[in-house]
Design an enzyme around this catalytic site. Structure first.
Site, PDB file in Angstrom:
ATOM      1  N   ARG A 111      41.883  25.062 -16.194  1.00  8.82           N
ATOM      2  CA  ARG A 111      40.747  23.928 -16.991  1.00  8.82           C
ATOM      3  C   ARG A 111      39.273  23.754 -16.440  1.00  8.82           C
ATOM      4  O   ARG A 111      38.572  22.872 -16.325  1.00  8.82           O
ATOM      5  CB  ARG A 111      41.563  22.669 -16.365  1.00  8.82           C
ATOM      6  CG  ARG A 111      42.981  22.877 -17.453  1.00  8.82           C
ATOM      7  CD  ARG A 111      43.418  21.363 -17.454  1.00  8.82           C
ATOM      8  NE  ARG A 111      42.469  20.224 -17.769  1.00  8.82           N
ATOM      9  CZ  ARG A 111      43.091  18.979 -18.678  1.00  8.82           C
ATOM     10  NH1 ARG A 111      43.979  18.236 -17.681  1.00  8.82           N
ATOM     11  NH2 ARG A 111      42.444  18.154 -19.376  1.00  8.82           N
ATOM     12  N   HIS A 185      49.875  13.554 -11.500  1.00 10.11           N
ATOM     13  CA  HIS A 185      48.554  12.835 -11.659  1.00 10.11           C
ATOM     14  C   HIS A 185      48.565  10.987 -11.975  1.00 10.11           C
ATOM     15  O   HIS A 185      50.388  11.173 -11.740  1.00 10.11           O
ATOM     16  CB  HIS A 185      47.876  12.752 -13.362  1.00 10.11           C
ATOM     17  CG  HIS A 185      46.979  14.025 -13.227  1.00 10.11           C
ATOM     18  ND1 HIS A 185      47.377  15.061 -15.026  1.00 10.11           N
ATOM     19  CD2 HIS A 185      45.661  14.703 -12.340  1.00 10.11           C
ATOM     20  CE1 HIS A 185      46.217  15.508 -14.458  1.00 10.11           C
ATOM     21  NE2 HIS A 185      45.683  15.589 -12.951  1.00 10.11           N
ATOM     22  N   CYS A 288      46.820  10.045 -21.024  1.00 11.05           N
ATOM     23  CA  CYS A 288      45.931  11.297 -20.701  1.00 11.05           C
ATOM     24  C   CYS A 288      45.520  11.339 -21.961  1.00 11.05           C
ATOM     25  O   CYS A 288      43.959  12.222 -21.448  1.00 11.05           O
ATOM     26  CB  CYS A 288      46.926  12.731 -20.430  1.00 11.05           C
ATOM     27  SG  CYS A 288      48.366  12.582 -19.344  1.00 11.05           S
TER      28      CYS A 288
HETATM   29  N1  ARG Z   1      48.138  20.235 -19.336  1.00 14.31           N
HETATM   30  C1  ARG Z   1      47.314  19.179 -18.454  1.00 14.31           C
HETATM   31  C2  ARG Z   1      47.542  19.461 -16.863  1.00 14.31           C
HETATM   32  O1  ARG Z   1      47.719  20.005 -16.149  1.00 14.31           O
HETATM   33  C3  ARG Z   1      47.772  17.777 -18.625  1.00 14.31           C
HETATM   34  C4  ARG Z   1      47.012  16.723 -18.597  1.00 14.31           C
HETATM   35  C5  ARG Z   1      48.218  15.246 -18.021  1.00 14.31           C
HETATM   36  N2  ARG Z   1      46.624  14.756 -17.855  1.00 14.31           N
HETATM   37  C6  ARG Z   1      46.503  13.175 -17.243  1.00 14.31           C
HETATM   38  N3  ARG Z   1      45.780  12.979 -17.278  1.00 14.31           N
HETATM   39  N4  ARG Z   1      48.307  13.222 -16.679  1.00 14.31           N
HETATM   40  O2  ARG Z   1      46.354  19.687 -15.692  1.00 14.31           O
END
Ligand code: ARG
Length: 295
Positions: A111, A185, A288
């Site tokens: 990311r 998170h 998210c």
């Molecule tokens: N696939 C993303 C990750 O794992 C999902 C992010 C979800 N975002 C959040 N704010 N919880 O980073």
């Protein structure tokens, strides 16, 4: 602030001592999931072998977007970048208070390409951008409640970033440790329902959380600071029920979180169900996909 009359809202039946909830205007940043797919695995929800349906993700996302607009909120959009399938989860793009935007430094390499586009967007829209030093994933792990920042660590954001956030924003930061990899998170384990610390008194219920997502110390901190919090059960947590966006009155929530929806009604909130099942395949939900822009 009044809510939009065309929205289907179920009638709340609050206790007599539950305060009337007041909707506050919000400004959000979202990103259309044009390039959404699950091509890598960085949380337990993601299964690259399982097919995703980008058109369905787009339709569900649009419903969330339109719900915010119908409630009278402002929604800004950042252009999706090809090859960055997780960019739809804009909560991880930064943390914004008082017109100042702290950028992010992702833990995961997959990311990191999102960091610059988000900081560029903030700069182009008049925010005072602060480049981060420590690893942290923005509003995924930082939640503002009153003047206090609740800060998550354990999976993604480093504990050291909590100090950095305290310095950048001059706010009290309370560190909380996540222990269940499904709730990696903070915004998957705590919902901020009313960020205004009211005058106290009867039933504030300004946050909701899943106690089982935290270590013992963090649970004790939460119990002490938020004695009126809504405690959400495992079943509602596991459908990302806590991954909600609230304006202080209207709470956008997964339709699968049936127990939590009933709890919200009892406490005077107005739940509005929006299903983001396709985006859950990436390990994300309503919150998210939503970054709050605090001017
Ligand atoms: N696939 C993303 C990750 O794992 C999902 C992010 C979800 N975002 C959040 N704010 N919880 O980073």
């Amino acid at each position: 602030m009044s809510t939009h009359p065309t929205l289907q809202q179920s009638q709340a039946t609050p206790h007599p001592e539950v305060p009337e909830r007041i909707a506050q205007h919000r400004r959000y940043l979202m990103c259309r999931p044009e390039h959404f797919t699950v091509s890598y695995r960085i949380n337990p929800w993601m299964e690259p072998a399982r097919p995703t349906d980008t058109a369905k993700a787009l339709r569900q996302w649009q419903q969330l977007h339109d719900t915010y607009v119908q409630l009278g909120h402002d929604v800004e959009l950042i252009d999706p970048v090809p090859g960055l399938p997780d960019m739809v989860y804009t909560a991880n793009g930064g943390f914004v208070i008082d017109g100042r935007a702290l950028g992010v430094r992702f833990r995961v390499a997959e990311r990191r390409g999102e960091e610059r586009p988000f900081m560029d967007w903030f700069a182009a829209h008049g925010f005072d951008v602060v480049e981060p030093v420590e690893v942290q994933e923005g509003e995924g792990d930082f939640l503002l409640v009153g003047d206090t920042v609740l800060a998550g660590t354990g999976f993604r954001s480093d504990g050291a970033s909590h100090r950095e956030v305290a310095e950048v924003f001059g706010r009290e930061v309370v560190s909380l440790t996540l222990t269940d990899p499904r709730f990696y998170h903070l915004d998957t384990a705590i919902a901020v329902l009313d960020p205004v610390e009211g005058p106290g008194g009867v039933d504030r219920a300004n946050i909701a959380y899943l106690p089982g997502a935290f270590d013992e110390r963090s649970r004790a901190v939460l119990a002490e600071r938020y004695p009126d919090a809504i405690l959400v059960d495992e079943a509602d947590g596991a459908v990302f029920g806590l991954n909600t966006a609230s304006d202080g009155r209207n709470v956008i929530v997964s339709p699968r979180a049936v127990g939590f929806i009933a709890q919200l009604r009892e406490r005077g909130y107005v739940p509005i169900a929006v299903d983001l099942s396709e985006l859950l395949l990436g390990g994300g939900g309503i919150k998210c996909c939503t970054l709050e822009l605090r001017g």
